[in-house]
Design a protein around this motif. Sequence first.
Motif, short mmCIF file in Angstrom:
data_model
loop_
_atom_site.label_atom_id
_atom_site.label_comp_id
_atom_site.label_asym_id
_atom_site.label_seq_id
_atom_site.Cartn_x
_atom_site.Cartn_y
_atom_site.Cartn_z
N SER A 128 1.56 -1.16 -0.23
CA SER A 128 0.04 -0.10 0.03
C SER A 128 0.82 1.51 0.32
O SER A 128 1.66 0.81 -0.02
CB SER A 128 -1.10 0.63 1.42
OG SER A 128 0.30 0.65 2.79
N MET A 129 -0.02 2.39 -0.34
CA MET A 129 0.97 4.05 -0.36
C MET A 129 2.01 3.62 0.86
O MET A 129 2.75 3.86 1.07
CB MET A 129 -0.27 5.03 -0.93
CG MET A 129 0.57 5.80 -1.00
SD MET A 129 2.11 6.51 -2.06
CE MET A 129 2.41 8.05 -2.08
N ALA A 130 0.66 3.82 2.55
CA ALA A 130 0.78 3.74 3.55
C ALA A 130 2.54 3.08 3.70
O ALA A 130 3.63 3.66 3.97
CB ALA A 130 0.31 3.73 4.42
N ALA A 131 2.87 2.39 3.57
CA ALA A 131 3.21 0.99 3.47
C ALA A 131 4.98 1.03 3.04
O ALA A 131 6.25 1.67 3.13
CB ALA A 131 3.30 -0.83 3.32
N PRO A 189 -24.25 1.88 -5.57
CA PRO A 189 -22.72 1.41 -4.63
C PRO A 189 -21.51 1.80 -5.17
O PRO A 189 -21.27 1.90 -6.65
CB PRO A 189 -22.92 -0.24 -5.31
CG PRO A 189 -23.94 -0.26 -6.18
CD PRO A 189 -25.05 1.09 -6.85
N TYR A 190 -20.83 2.53 -4.22
CA TYR A 190 -19.59 2.40 -4.92
C TYR A 190 -18.41 1.77 -4.22
O TYR A 190 -17.88 1.33 -3.00
CB TYR A 190 -19.73 4.00 -3.65
CG TYR A 190 -17.93 4.49 -4.09
CD1 TYR A 190 -17.71 5.02 -4.75
CD2 TYR A 190 -17.95 5.53 -2.41
CE1 TYR A 190 -16.23 5.63 -4.78
CE2 TYR A 190 -16.36 6.22 -2.63
CZ TYR A 190 -15.64 6.38 -3.84
OH TYR A 190 -14.23 7.51 -3.37
N LEU A 191 -17.35 1.87 -4.69
CA LEU A 191 -16.84 0.59 -4.03
C LEU A 191 -15.75 2.22 -3.82
O LEU A 191 -14.92 2.41 -4.87
CB LEU A 191 -15.43 -0.66 -5.31
CG LEU A 191 -17.26 -1.55 -5.76
CD1 LEU A 191 -16.74 -1.84 -6.76
CD2 LEU A 191 -18.01 -1.58 -4.25
N ALA A 192 -14.90 1.68 -2.94
CA ALA A 192 -13.28 3.58 -1.89
C ALA A 192 -12.40 2.60 -1.78
O ALA A 192 -12.29 1.31 -1.37
CB ALA A 192 -14.72 3.77 -1.13
N TYR A 193 -11.59 2.71 -1.73
CA TYR A 193 -10.72 3.25 -1.08
C TYR A 193 -10.07 3.30 0.63
O TYR A 193 -10.86 4.02 0.68
CB TYR A 193 -9.38 3.27 -2.01
CG TYR A 193 -8.90 3.16 -3.48
CD1 TYR A 193 -8.11 2.50 -3.83
CD2 TYR A 193 -9.79 4.10 -4.38
CE1 TYR A 193 -8.09 2.56 -5.13
CE2 TYR A 193 -9.47 4.17 -5.29
CZ TYR A 193 -9.16 2.65 -6.23
OH TYR A 193 -8.28 2.79 -7.94
N THR A 194 -9.52 2.60 0.96
CA THR A 194 -8.87 2.21 2.63
C THR A 194 -7.76 3.33 2.51
O THR A 194 -7.47 4.34 1.78
CB THR A 194 -8.91 1.41 3.32
OG1 THR A 194 -7.05 1.04 2.42
CG2 THR A 194 -9.77 -0.02 2.97
N GLN A 195 -7.00 3.86 4.02
CA GLN A 195 -6.59 5.32 4.36
C GLN A 195 -5.40 4.87 3.53
O GLN A 195 -4.77 5.82 3.56
CB GLN A 195 -7.09 5.68 5.43
CG GLN A 195 -8.23 6.39 6.11
CD GLN A 195 -8.09 6.92 7.43
OE1 GLN A 195 -7.83 5.96 8.52
NE2 GLN A 195 -9.51 6.67 7.97
N GLU A 196 -5.40 3.84 3.64
CA GLU A 196 -4.36 3.20 2.98
C GLU A 196 -2.92 2.94 2.29
O GLU A 196 -2.53 3.89 1.28
CB GLU A 196 -3.95 1.66 3.48
CG GLU A 196 -3.42 1.82 5.61
CD GLU A 196 -5.17 1.32 6.08
OE1 GLU A 196 -5.41 1.43 7.63
OE2 GLU A 196 -5.77 1.60 5.32
N SER A 197 -4.32 3.90 0.96
CA SER A 197 -4.39 3.89 -0.31
C SER A 197 -3.84 5.07 -0.82
O SER A 197 -4.45 5.86 0.26
CB SER A 197 -5.51 3.24 -0.78
OG SER A 197 -5.35 3.40 -2.39
#
Length: 292
Positions: A128-131, A189-197
């Motif tokens: 992920s971006m955060a990692a 319906p919406y498919l979202a990214y998490t905060q780590e992305s």
Amino acid sequence: MELVWLEDFSALAEYGSFVRAAEARHVTQPAFSRRVRALENWMGVELFVRTPQGATLTEAGKQILPSAQETARRLYRMRSEAQEVAGMAIKTLQFAATHSLSFTFFPRWLRSTENGAPIEAVRLHSDSMAACEQMLIQGHVQFLLCHRHPDVPPLLAPDQFMGKKVGEDVLVPLASASANFGSAPASLPYLAYTQESGLGRIVAHRLQGKEEFLHLKPLFSSHLAAVLMSMALENKGVAWLPRSLTEQEVADGRLVRALDESWDIPLDIHLTRPTGAISQSAEEFWTKLRDC
């Protein structure tokens, strides 16, 4: 003092949560907490304010964070240089790249940089971006490859890192060609990214205050664009997906636009490195890239 303490300190400053930081560091939360406390005991000061909502840096923590991160990078760089001089390590270029770029862009881009002179060895860390940001901050890798948007500044300190644009991409709102979400606007319906992305940060900025206007109904979230693409293909909703990842699915007609082009999000693809010295082989690669 242990190097792992500095890495834990940086991770907790990034995530603001003992649970999330411990998961990112692949250690149990109690063990992670003990290591952070050990660093504070060694420093003789509190580095974090602990609340039920998470952890935030104290003034002392804010003051030493850049130095702690640079110290970790220097130690890893010193080890790599010693191994290279002793002939114990191949001159390996270490990259961290977000998952979506690892699948498609990275292999093609790396071949284009060789320009008749093959690179001796490469190691790619995909996460992920955060990692990936943590890997660069802590000195585990020399380069970070990721998507960027001019209106969403990176979390990396600008005086410690520099970057170069190496490509372009675009996020497109896509859904399955066979999707039928009904005629009512509220049923999208919406498919979202998490905060780590990193893509999640960009999409969240673009949609800020507009979710109700678009009648988006959050249904599922993941930090992986590939997972969101799979969910979209299964008629589960609309997702903003990188064109570089979905070219084949769009060409085959399996994914189609869910919104018009005004909702596309243009992206740059950036390569980031520390402003300080990196290994000789990495410096040579950067110089060659800069002169291209």
